[in-house]
Design a protein around this motif. Structure first.
Motif, mmCIF file in Angstrom:
data_model
loop_
_atom_site.group_PDB
_atom_site.id
_atom_site.type_symbol
_atom_site.label_atom_id
_atom_site.label_comp_id
_atom_site.label_asym_id
_atom_site.label_seq_id
_atom_site.Cartn_x
_atom_site.Cartn_y
_atom_site.Cartn_z
ATOM 1 N N TYR A 332 -0.344 -2.921 2.769
ATOM 2 C CA TYR A 332 -1.626 -2.406 2.296
ATOM 3 C C TYR A 332 -2.359 -1.742 3.456
ATOM 4 O O TYR A 332 -1.936 -1.836 4.607
ATOM 5 N N LEU A 334 -5.867 -2.196 5.397
ATOM 6 C CA LEU A 334 -6.976 -3.134 5.572
ATOM 7 C C LEU A 334 -8.158 -2.344 6.117
ATOM 8 O O LEU A 334 -8.086 -1.801 7.220
ATOM 9 N N LEU A 376 -2.141 -11.835 7.740
ATOM 10 C CA LEU A 376 -1.806 -10.420 7.750
ATOM 11 C C LEU A 376 -1.367 -10.001 9.147
ATOM 12 O O LEU A 376 -1.874 -10.517 10.151
ATOM 13 N N LEU A 398 -8.682 -4.923 0.966
ATOM 14 C CA LEU A 398 -7.291 -4.458 0.980
ATOM 15 C C LEU A 398 -7.160 -3.304 -0.007
ATOM 16 O O LEU A 398 -7.681 -3.373 -1.129
#
Length: 413
Positions: A332, A334, A376, A398
């Motif tokens: 993803y 961030l 993460l 996200l």
């Protein structure tokens, strides 16, 4: 006059929109044309009464289905205080909208249907209130008229919710029995519940102590844009523009730039194209430094004596908002303030069980509306504060790398 931001939450049909409509109506905060419009829209009702929920349920789909889908904001005031209300959805499908409305609230009103008691959505919204550190919780036990204004029913629900409150370490919880439809204990204390000795809802909202939600102690300035005109008149001009999220900056302050750790001194500060001696949150400003330092969008300027967490391994609580599940290995973006970095989910540490309010381990995925703690791995170092320490610099989102849709609300740990 100070300002109180609050939201309503609870299950579907608990009466959130009706409560806000009644609050506005009884406190005389409805304009004549608004009242005429909802009276016309209410003509189809069999009992001839005015549907006050129409004041906030503005979407056609909301009016047709009788539910709240999107977050509706209403503004009103009394001689004592100004208010911003966020009417948030109760349906589990729209929990993500509730998280949005709760993100900057000072107080949450959690409605409980007196006939049904504490429900799953009651626990879910209480959990979110706990995670977001909302300072005050009002448990409004609604539809007391449908249980004969029973003190026994009220006390049973209070006892049930106190178990939830204890499990989530909620503080400053106020219980108020109400009937939003009839206006009992909304603006004035109701004679129908003579056993209740507390304040009416509006009286409580007017007098609850609210701390200044702007932190002026810990200085955080995320750089949004580097201004470098390179024109004849502004040949040596180099300014760093952004919004001061918290704290105060003054000319001459020693500062440090994160994540690099470079140090510098503030040479000048501009606000609204004028040079000033100091600037403070939530002002937008341009900061100039004495030294030539490598700074780009996404960097954060803080006072020299402050420190941020800087790491590529980030622990975070995530309220999942997407139909596609969050799984280990998924990538993803961030976004933390103006910084956007690629990130991959390395581990799901646990899931919070909404009903039991307990942590569940050995979790492979998180589905829509679930709350999990994850680790993460970011492509570059992230400089941040824990959300519990400084909300202004501890929240993130996200983003799906393909659709660019926001899929998770992130509380950095």
């Amino acid at each position: 006059m100070d300002l109180l931001r609050f939201l309503t939450a609870g299950s579907v049909d608990d009466g959130k929109s009706t409560l806000i409509g009644r609050l506005l109506y009884d406190s005389k905060n409805i304009l004549i044309d608004q009242l005429d419009a909802i009276e016309r829209s209410s003509k189809a009702r069999n009992d001839g009464s005015v549907d006050l929920a129409l004041l906030t349920d503005g979407l056609r789909a909301e009016r047709e289905q009788g539910i709240t889908i999107d977050v509706a904001y209403k503004y009103f005031s009394t001689p004592k205080r100004k208010f911003i209300i966020a009417d948030t959805p109760g349906h589990i499908q729209y929990t993500r909208n509730m998280v949005t409305g709760a993100s900057n609230a000072d107080l949450i009103i959690i409605l409980v249907d007196a006939r049904n008691g504490v429900a799953e959505q009651t626990r879910r919204h209480s959990l979110i209130a706990s995670l977001l550190n909302i300072p005050h919780v009002v448990v409004a036990i609604n539809k007391m008229d449908l249980v004969g204004y029973s003190e026994t029913v009220y006390q049973e629900i209070v006892a049930d919710y106190e178990k939830v409150s204890a499990a989530l370490n909620l503080s400053n919880v106020q219980y108020i029995p109400i009937s939003a439809l009839d206006g009992d204990n909304i603006v004035d204390v109701s004679e129908k519940m003579h056993w209740y000795r507390g304040p009416a809802l509006l009286e409580f909202l007017e007098n609850v102590e609210v701390e200044d939600h702007i932190n002026h102690t810990h200085a955080r300035f995320p750089v949004q844009y580097v201004i470098r005109p390179q024109t004849e008149e502004l040949h040596d001009y180099r300014g760093y523009a952004g919004k001061i999220e918290s704290g105060v900056y003054k000319k001459g302050d020693k500062v440090k730039i994160f994540p690099s750790g470079a140090e510098a001194t503030i040479k000048a500060i501009e606000v609204s194209n004028k040079e000033v001696k100091e600037a403070f949150a939530p002002q937008s400003a341009v900061i100039h430094l004495e030294e030539d330092v490598d700074i780009s969008r996404g960097d954060t300027i803080v006072k020299i004596d402050e420190a941020l967490q800087v790491s590529q391994d980030v622990d975070a609580i995530v309220c999942w908002m997407d139909e596609k599940p969050l799984t280990v290995g998924r990538k993803y973006f961030l976004q933390h303030n103006s910084s956007v970095v690629p990130a991959v989910v390395k581990e799901i540490k646990y899931r919070l069980n909404v009903n039991k309010l307990e942590k569940e381990y050995d979790v492979d995925a998180a589905v829509l509306n679930e709350v999990v703690e994850v680790r993460l791995k970011t492509a570059s170092a992230l400089a941040y504060d824990s959300y519990n320490f400084l909300r202004e610099n501890g929240g993130a989102i996200l983003i799906d790398q393909t659709s660019l849709v926001t899929v998770g609300a992130v509380l950095l740990q």
